[in-house]
Design an enzyme around this catalytic site. Structure first.
Site, PDB file in Angstrom:
ATOM      1  N   SER A  51      17.277 155.262  83.617  1.00 25.32           N
ATOM      2  CA  SER A  51      17.235 154.299  82.244  1.00 25.32           C
ATOM      3  C   SER A  51      17.873 155.039  81.212  1.00 25.32           C
ATOM      4  O   SER A  51      18.299 154.321  80.265  1.00 25.32           O
ATOM      5  CB  SER A  51      15.791 153.866  81.859  1.00 25.32           C
ATOM      6  OG  SER A  51      15.177 153.209  82.909  1.00 25.32           O
ATOM      7  N   GLY A 244      16.039 150.231  84.364  1.00 21.78           N
ATOM      8  CA  GLY A 244      17.437 150.607  84.312  1.00 21.78           C
ATOM      9  C   GLY A 244      18.093 150.871  82.749  1.00 21.78           C
ATOM     10  O   GLY A 244      17.451 150.431  82.206  1.00 21.78           O
ATOM     11  N   GLY A 246      21.111 150.346  79.865  1.00 18.74           N
ATOM     12  CA  GLY A 246      22.066 149.421  79.328  1.00 18.74           C
ATOM     13  C   GLY A 246      21.671 148.173  78.805  1.00 18.74           C
ATOM     14  O   GLY A 246      20.273 148.033  78.669  1.00 18.74           O
ATOM     15  N   CYS A 272      10.258 147.231  82.635  1.00 15.95           N
ATOM     16  CA  CYS A 272      11.439 147.541  81.864  1.00 15.95           C
ATOM     17  C   CYS A 272      12.700 146.849  81.976  1.00 15.95           C
ATOM     18  O   CYS A 272      12.400 145.650  81.397  1.00 15.95           O
ATOM     19  CB  CYS A 272      11.454 149.050  82.110  1.00 15.95           C
ATOM     20  SG  CYS A 272      12.371 150.024  80.647  1.00 15.95           S
ATOM     21  N   MET A 273      13.761 147.183  82.415  1.00 16.84           N
ATOM     22  CA  MET A 273      14.797 146.420  82.699  1.00 16.84           C
ATOM     23  C   MET A 273      14.513 145.310  83.466  1.00 16.84           C
ATOM     24  O   MET A 273      15.138 144.116  83.246  1.00 16.84           O
ATOM     25  CB  MET A 273      16.052 147.387  83.220  1.00 16.84           C
ATOM     26  CG  MET A 273      17.149 146.368  83.875  1.00 16.84           C
ATOM     27  SD  MET A 273      18.233 145.829  82.431  1.00 16.84           S
ATOM     28  CE  MET A 273      19.290 147.078  82.251  1.00 16.84           C
ATOM     29  N   GLN A 276      12.973 142.673  81.288  1.00 19.36           N
ATOM     30  CA  GLN A 276      14.034 141.667  80.359  1.00 19.36           C
ATOM     31  C   GLN A 276      14.788 141.103  81.228  1.00 19.36           C
ATOM     32  O   GLN A 276      15.304 139.776  80.877  1.00 19.36           O
ATOM     33  CB  GLN A 276      15.164 142.951  79.698  1.00 19.36           C
ATOM     34  CG  GLN A 276      14.180 143.841  79.015  1.00 19.36           C
ATOM     35  CD  GLN A 276      14.974 145.080  78.547  1.00 19.36           C
ATOM     36  OE1 GLN A 276      15.976 145.559  79.042  1.00 19.36           O
ATOM     37  NE2 GLN A 276      14.346 145.846  77.687  1.00 19.36           N
ATOM     38  N   ASN A 312      10.561 153.434  77.831  1.00 21.84           N
ATOM     39  CA  ASN A 312      11.795 153.857  77.298  1.00 21.84           C
ATOM     40  C   ASN A 312      12.740 152.925  77.626  1.00 21.84           C
ATOM     41  O   ASN A 312      13.158 152.454  78.703  1.00 21.84           O
ATOM     42  CB  ASN A 312      12.058 155.048  78.536  1.00 21.84           C
ATOM     43  CG  ASN A 312      13.706 155.352  78.587  1.00 21.84           C
ATOM     44  OD1 ASN A 312      14.162 155.093  77.950  1.00 21.84           O
ATOM     45  ND2 ASN A 312      13.974 155.623  79.878  1.00 21.84           N
ATOM     46  N   PHE A 315      16.027 147.756  74.265  1.00 22.75           N
ATOM     47  CA  PHE A 315      16.262 146.343  74.066  1.00 22.75           C
ATOM     48  C   PHE A 315      14.579 145.700  74.281  1.00 22.75           C
ATOM     49  O   PHE A 315      13.923 146.177  75.052  1.00 22.75           O
ATOM     50  CB  PHE A 315      17.174 145.728  74.989  1.00 22.75           C
ATOM     51  CG  PHE A 315      18.648 145.946  75.002  1.00 22.75           C
ATOM     52  CD1 PHE A 315      19.457 145.269  74.133  1.00 22.75           C
ATOM     53  CD2 PHE A 315      19.210 147.270  75.468  1.00 22.75           C
ATOM     54  CE1 PHE A 315      20.753 145.688  73.804  1.00 22.75           C
ATOM     55  CE2 PHE A 315      20.049 147.638  75.192  1.00 22.75           C
ATOM     56  CZ  PHE A 315      21.199 146.888  74.488  1.00 22.75           C
ATOM     57  N   HIS A 355       6.315 151.459  81.635  1.00 24.96           N
ATOM     58  CA  HIS A 355       6.402 152.391  82.908  1.00 24.96           C
ATOM     59  C   HIS A 355       4.926 152.705  83.444  1.00 24.96           C
ATOM     60  O   HIS A 355       4.416 153.642  82.984  1.00 24.96           O
ATOM     61  CB  HIS A 355       7.073 153.625  82.863  1.00 24.96           C
ATOM     62  CG  HIS A 355       8.599 153.450  82.626  1.00 24.96           C
ATOM     63  ND1 HIS A 355       9.525 153.706  83.557  1.00 24.96           N
ATOM     64  CD2 HIS A 355       9.383 152.823  81.512  1.00 24.96           C
ATOM     65  CE1 HIS A 355      10.619 153.301  83.182  1.00 24.96           C
ATOM     66  NE2 HIS A 355      10.547 152.651  82.005  1.00 24.96           N
ATOM     67  N   GLU A 357       3.979 153.761  86.137  1.00 19.90           N
ATOM     68  CA  GLU A 357       3.721 154.612  87.304  1.00 19.90           C
ATOM     69  C   GLU A 357       3.209 156.284  86.821  1.00 19.90           C
ATOM     70  O   GLU A 357       3.058 156.963  87.797  1.00 19.90           O
ATOM     71  CB  GLU A 357       5.229 154.812  88.020  1.00 19.90           C
ATOM     72  CG  GLU A 357       6.217 155.539  87.448  1.00 19.90           C
ATOM     73  CD  GLU A 357       6.835 154.910  86.096  1.00 19.90           C
ATOM     74  OE1 GLU A 357       7.403 155.512  85.534  1.00 19.90           O
ATOM     75  OE2 GLU A 357       6.385 153.699  86.001  1.00 19.90           O
TER      76      GLU A 357
END
Length: 388
Positions: A51, A244, A246, A272-273, A276, A312, A315, A355, A357
């Protein structure tokens, strides 16, 4: 004080602010978005988290490298950051698990770092003015020349970095959490039944795969551009959307794939990603945060239930664009009230912005993996009942 043979390095932000310090890791020039992480531990997990691809990480903890590095704590096959910034560096680590110093590790992987600068002042600047591009160099010590390169670099907004970190081949992950580190023996209760989970790799962390495996899942990891038809050939019990790097809005293939998978009504879990991308697939939009959330102590919750979480991300989902008829917010980041969790109102589909985990970070949210297993179990039993 730096050693007598320390190599001078320079760090320049896109606004022209310049810091001079000393090099650790590789000696080269690197440019990326500058962000800060407030964790007091877990620097190796941070450095190897996909990420962080495209970013230079400022560590707010004042000394880095005390425990060295080891192969067990890597979250991917190599460091993913563009560079690292620290106040001070320990060159002689002391830990029984250490196999290499941090500086040697970064040099091996051609990642430059700079230390000896005021990381408190740098962090305050990012908090006030927002994350921006910056550059570290031992080769270009003229600040105007380095600034020119920094200002020419693309912004993180609109940048698709998933193709840089996703797997190129399908593979099966079979290693659970090591018994020495297993903090929830109850997850072994699922060992009598197995669920096939397809993990779409937008930049997945290894410990996420370990937790899924520990909860009785047969995990098959596929590239981010895998078509939904290929995914469904595995007859999965559930779909996992990974973390991930970006801008999630730019990961159009992942969004379209998730839309198609929602039509199957199979259980879906996003982190996370993945959270989104699920939001986009459901019709929502995302926006870039001023400086993001990065650390091990971010409070998240709703209705008087609080989890301390590892986060982390740059966006967040815009709550005003969520289709309230089909989705509900389950968690908020309690520092700024941004959306931290979603749940579909009629389908076994949910996601979180953090996260769970615990690598690095607290264990508060590990129950989400069990929640995913329960959703797959309920879906399997409902399918079997229809067949009968």
């Amino acid at each position: 004080m730096p050693p007598f043979d320390a190599i001078p390095a320079i760090f320049v932000l896109a606004d022209g602010t310049t810091y001079r310090g000393w090099s650790f890791g590789d000696t080269r020039t690197t440019i990326g978005e500058v962000v800060f992480n407030t964790g007091m531990t877990g620097y190796q997990e941070v450095l190897t988290d996909p990420s962080y691809c495209g970013q230079i990480v400022v560590f707010t903890y004042p000394e880095l490298g005390n425990t060295g590095v080891n192969l067990e704590d890597e979250e991917s096959s190599k460091p993913q950051v563009r560079g690292a910034i620290a106040r001070n560096i320990c060159t002689r680590p002391s830990n029984w698990r250490s196999t290499q110093s941090l500086s040697e590790y970064l040099e091996q992987h051609q990642i430059p770092g700079i230390y000896g600068i005021d990381t408190r002042a740098l962090t305050r600047k990012i908090r006030i003015f927002g994350a921006m591009n910056g550059g570290i160099s031992t080769k270009i010590l003229d600040e105007a020349e380095l600034l020119e390169q920094v200002q020419a670099a693309p912004s993180m907004k609109g940048l698709n970095l998933v193709h840089e970190v996703t797997t190129s081949d399908v593979y099966q992950w079979s290693a659970p959490t090591h018994p020495v580190w297993e903090f929830n023996p109850a997850c072994q209760e699922n060992s009598d039944e197995s669920f096939t989970v397809i993990a779409i790799d937008f930049g997945v962390k290894r410990n996420i795969l370990r937790r899924l495996t520990s909860y009785g899942c047969r995990v098959i990891v596929v590239p981010a551009n895998t078509p939904p038809e290929e995914i469904l050939k595995y007859n999965p019990d559930g779909i996992f959307l990974s973390n991930g790097p970006g801008d999630p809005a730019s990961v159009s293939e992942g969004i379209e794939t998730t839309k198609a998978l929602l039509e199957t009504h199979k259980p879906i879990f996003g982190i996370c990603m993945g959270h989104q991308i699920l939001g986009h697939a459901l019709g929502a939009q995302t926006f870039k945060l001023k400086f993001g959330h990065r650390g091990l102590n971010q409070p998240a919750g709703l209705q008087q239930k609080i989890e301390i979480t590892s986060q982390n991300h740059s966006f967040a989902i815009d709550p005003e664009t969520l289709p309230n008829s089909v989705v509900e917010i389950t968690h908020l980041n309690l520092n700024d009230s941004t959306v931290a969790g979603l749940r579909h109102k009629s389908l076994p589909v949910f996601s979180v912005q953090y996260h769970p985990e615990a690598s690095p970070g607290p264990h508060d949210a590990d129950y989400l993996f069990e929640q995913f297993v329960q959703a797959m179990r309920a879906d399997r039993r409902a399918t079997e009942a229809k067949i009968r």
